[in-house]
Design a protein around this motif. Structure first.
Motif, PDB file in Angstrom:
ATOM      1  N   VAL A 229     -22.141  77.844  82.136  1.00  0.00           N
ATOM      2  CA  VAL A 229     -22.138  76.513  82.313  1.00  0.00           C
ATOM      3  C   VAL A 229     -23.048  75.793  83.387  1.00  0.00           C
ATOM      4  N   GLU A 230     -23.091  76.331  84.135  1.00  0.00           N
ATOM      5  CA  GLU A 230     -23.856  76.026  85.699  1.00  0.00           C
ATOM      6  C   GLU A 230     -25.437  75.688  85.038  1.00  0.00           C
TER       7      GLU A 230
ATOM      8  N   ALA B  20     -19.391  70.094  91.201  1.00  0.00           N
ATOM      9  CA  ALA B  20     -20.782  69.956  90.591  1.00  0.00           C
ATOM     10  C   ALA B  20     -21.860  69.508  91.643  1.00  0.00           C
ATOM     11  N   GLY B  21     -22.140  70.648  92.438  1.00  0.00           N
ATOM     12  CA  GLY B  21     -23.044  70.032  93.556  1.00  0.00           C
ATOM     13  C   GLY B  21     -24.600  70.999  93.030  1.00  0.00           C
TER      14      GLY B  21
ATOM     15  N   GLY C 143     -18.425  78.063  87.040  1.00  0.00           N
ATOM     16  CA  GLY C 143     -19.905  77.874  86.832  1.00  0.00           C
ATOM     17  C   GLY C 143     -20.622  79.041  86.024  1.00  0.00           C
ATOM     18  N   HIS C 144     -20.136  80.186  85.988  1.00  0.00           N
ATOM     19  CA  HIS C 144     -20.843  81.559  85.424  1.00  0.00           C
ATOM     20  C   HIS C 144     -19.725  81.986  84.305  1.00  0.00           C
ATOM     21  N   THR C 145     -19.350  81.292  83.677  1.00  0.00           N
ATOM     22  CA  THR C 145     -18.598  81.686  82.230  1.00  0.00           C
ATOM     23  C   THR C 145     -19.598  81.031  81.237  1.00  0.00           C
TER      24      THR C 145
ATOM     25  N   LEU D  90     -20.116  69.478  80.951  1.00  0.00           N
ATOM     26  CA  LEU D  90     -19.050  69.661  81.857  1.00  0.00           C
ATOM     27  C   LEU D  90     -17.715  69.443  81.420  1.00  0.00           C
ATOM     28  N   GLY D  91     -17.600  68.433  80.436  1.00  0.00           N
ATOM     29  CA  GLY D  91     -16.299  68.051  79.923  1.00  0.00           C
ATOM     30  C   GLY D  91     -15.913  69.267  78.882  1.00  0.00           C
TER      31      GLY D  91
END
Ligand SMILES: [Zn+2]
Length: 324
Positions: free
Chosen positions: A246-247, A201-202, A227-229, A262-263
């Motif tokens: 998600v991102e 996670a940057g 991140g792109h789900t 995120l969890g």
């Protein structure tokens, strides 16, 4: 340095054994099932190439002559790793054992171009005989190993042949992979991992997947675009053009709520792939590790100890990994 002459199976076997601790010619011969004469020849070639060195002798138990101890030549050959992030370029120089010898970070201006990156890289990556090559890590999507990149979040970068451009400009072998794959490679270099995800996670968000001990890139090098789900139908707009990724949902939240998003997403991933280890990294996690650890599912979860060098180190290991 021309590695092509050093890529034989036996060369890699011998280097791998020295890395894992078989340190005399006799013990290498025994473990590799090679004759002592063959091992002597291979070792001589690897020493001449600056990959192995002798560090003295140990006396075997009782009779017999003392054995010369070998190790990877820490001061010899080296590799560079670079991480092209969305706002900065990080470069590390690695010795043969994968340790960081030096590092540098330079900012990248908004809307930076491939040429800007190569211009920034050139003075940081000198072409010398002991330099085995450069690994570059960058956001996906990209093709591996061709190194044609179209990274999310970098406007104007569409089908850029980054590997070919960098080899032309810098004059040394270049490997290109996703930042998240580099991150999981770096983590797996330091400790045993088998079915694991490195959640990064940057400035973006993605995972590097290790399945059955191997980096899983998928049929078109696209695996790990976690991140792109979608986690929220009709959620906020994402850099990829879709909604509710998600991102994007993670970026729109902060503090404990961001960690909770995120969890939840990582819990889905663990359910899907039956992972037994999750490693967290990236600057957002590193800024609040306790919050993120608390929000994760009930598997073996840890924060990477490599800090901000994780991705560039993994990029360098794309080159070093060819030797073992
Ligand atoms: Zn997206």
């Amino acid at each position: 340095m021309d590695l092509s002459s050093l890529r034989s199976h036996n060369d890699r076997t011998v280097l791998g054994l020295v890395r894992s601790g078989a340190v005399s010619r006799a013990s290498i011969a025994a473990e590799a099932g090679l004759t002592p004469q063959a091992v002597s020849k291979i070792v001589a070639r690897l020493m001449a190439a600056g990959l192995l060195e002798e560090i003295g002798t140990v006396r075997g138990g009782g009779r017999g002559k003392p054995r010369t101890t070998l190790r990877l030549a820490a001061g010899g050959a080296c590799a560079y790793g670079a991480y092209v992030d969305r706002d900065e370029l990080r470069v590390v120089r690695l010795d043969l054992t994968g340790e960081v010898v030096s590092s540098a970070v330079v900012p990248l201006a908004p809307m930076f171009t491939p040429d800007d990156v190569l211009t920034a890289l050139a003075p940081l990556v000198p072409v010398r005989d002991e330099v085995l090559g450069l690994g570059i890590a960058i956001a996906g999507p990209l093709t591996f190993p061709a190194g044609v990149v179209s990274p999310n979040g970098l406007p104007g970068w569409d089908c850029v042949p980054l590997r070919a451009l960098a080899e032309d400009r810098l004059g040394l072998p270049v490997a290109v992979d996703k930042d998240t794959n580099a991150a999981v490679l770096a983590e797996a270099w330091r400790r045993p991992l088998r079915d694991a995800a490195l959640v990064f996670a940057g400035t973006g968000l993605g995972v590097g997947l290790l399945l059955g001990g191997e980096v899983h890139r998928g049929g078109r090098s696209g695996a790990g675009e976690f991140g792109h789900t979608t986690i929220q139908l009709d959620g906020p707009l994402c850099v990829c053009g879709r909604r509710g990724c998600v991102e994007a949902v993670h970026a729109a939240a902060s503090g404990a709520e961001a960690a909770r998003v995120l969890g939840a997403a990582v819990r889905n991933l663990v359910q899907l792939l039956d992972l037994d280890q999750i490693v967290l990294s990236g600057r957002k996690v590193l800024a609040a590790p306790e919050l993120y650890l608390e929000a994760m599912p009930e598997v073996d979860v840890s924060v990477s100890s490599s800090g901000s060098d994780l991705v560039p180190v993994g990029a360098g290991l794309l080159v070093l990994g060819e030797l073992f």
